[in-house]
Design an enzyme around this catalytic site. Structure first.
Site, PDB file in Angstrom:
ATOM      1  N   ASP B   7     -47.401   0.473  16.424  1.00 62.58           N
ATOM      2  CA  ASP B   7     -47.055   0.320  15.004  1.00 62.58           C
ATOM      3  C   ASP B   7     -47.236  -1.156  14.651  1.00 62.58           C
ATOM      4  OD1 ASP B   7     -46.126   0.757  12.437  1.00 62.58           O
ATOM      5  OD2 ASP B   7     -44.025   0.532  13.006  1.00 62.58           O
ATOM      6  N   GLU B  67     -51.138   4.489  13.487  1.00 65.20           N
ATOM      7  CA  GLU B  67     -51.176   5.179  12.192  1.00 65.20           C
ATOM      8  C   GLU B  67     -52.275   4.617  11.311  1.00 65.20           C
ATOM      9  OE1 GLU B  67     -47.669   5.438   9.774  1.00 65.20           O
ATOM     10  OE2 GLU B  67     -46.665   6.791  11.153  1.00 65.20           O
ATOM     11  N   ASP B 139     -39.472  -0.023  14.774  1.00 67.95           N
ATOM     12  CA  ASP B 139     -40.928  -0.066  14.935  1.00 67.95           C
ATOM     13  C   ASP B 139     -41.358   0.535  16.276  1.00 67.95           C
ATOM     14  OD1 ASP B 139     -41.670  -1.594  12.431  1.00 67.95           O
ATOM     15  OD2 ASP B 139     -40.265  -2.990  13.331  1.00 67.95           O
TER      16      ASP B 139
END
Lengths: 169, 169
Positions: B7, B67, B139
């Site tokens: 992330d 992502e 995170d």
């Protein structure tokens, strides 16, 4: 001093190297690093990093500079630019080259004399300031403009330091 | 298979490593890489690259995932994220680790079962799917969620391949 200017982009990153001897500037080399849009992003970033690392190894600049990015309303293009810019800054830092950042209006003012100059005016002045230069393309011209800005900035810093030293003597 | 979820962020990059044996998942490690806002940007990017390279060397993942970024209306924060993300993707590619990308809604659906889940639901399901996990922070939880998504995706790809092979036999 050998100075490297950079104009990062995922598709095309421009670079330009100049020699600065006080206020005298001369062109050494310029080029554009391209990565194909069809490639996977990590591969494109690796190619960019490796190609720029090669340029730095060959040209051995004493310093580097890049334009500040204002970003625009298109989040996807800002993201792409950011990814390329991160890799460009990392390549310079990894090679031990300090990298300055200049607002685009400062670059225009340093090269053309006015912060509102357009791209063509910048390109024309780059060619006038670096006689005999053959530009690899518009991104290389922008990179040389940043290198020229960096040279001006360093020269005026030195002039200021001399004046301060003189005042103290 | 050992899978690394990431992330990315300039201030904090979360990472999480899981082992995937078919549909059985287990937690291996997770953490957060922080860089101080007061530092120069090239230095922050170098610290991020080096710390993540250390994680990859230690954990030796077979694959990684991150992502997709939609970006937002704040160009400066999208630019910061892009710069960190470019360096994160480069670190994985340089270490020879292939990196998949998943839309945030795919991650939520894979972990919680619905694409509209919120952060707290994702975090709670990460803790349920990886019993005994101690999260380094939000995170790191997001990074583990991406790793879980990657594991599901690879498992369903393998199941599909088996079915295709079976139908052809």
């Amino acid at each position: 001093m050998i100075l490297l200017g950079l104009d990062p982009g995922l598709g095309t990153t421009g670079w330009g190297v100049i020699a600065a001897d006080g206020n005298r500037l001369s062109h050494i080399a310029n080029g554009q690093i391209r990565t194909e849009p069809g490639m996977q992003l990590p591969r494109r970033l690796t190619l960019l990093f490796d190609a720029l690392t090669d340029v730095i190894r060959t040209e051995r600049p004493d310093g580097a500079a890049v334009e500040e990015v204002l970003g625009n309303s298109n989040a996807q293009s800002t993201l792409k630019l950011g990814q390329a810019r991160g890799v460009v800054l990392l390549a310079a830092a990894t090679a031990g080259v300090a990298i300055g950042e200049y607002h685009p209006s400062i670059v225009k003012k340093a090269v053309v004399g006015t912060g509102g100059a357009d791209k063509k005016q910048v390109q024309a002045m780059v060619m006038r300031l670096l006689p005999g230069v053959k530009l690899s393309g518009p991104d290389a011209a922008d990179a040389l403009a940043v290198a020229i800005t960096h040279a001006h900035h360093l020269a005026s810093q030195r002039a200021l330091a001399r004046r301060v030293a003189g005042a103290g003597a």
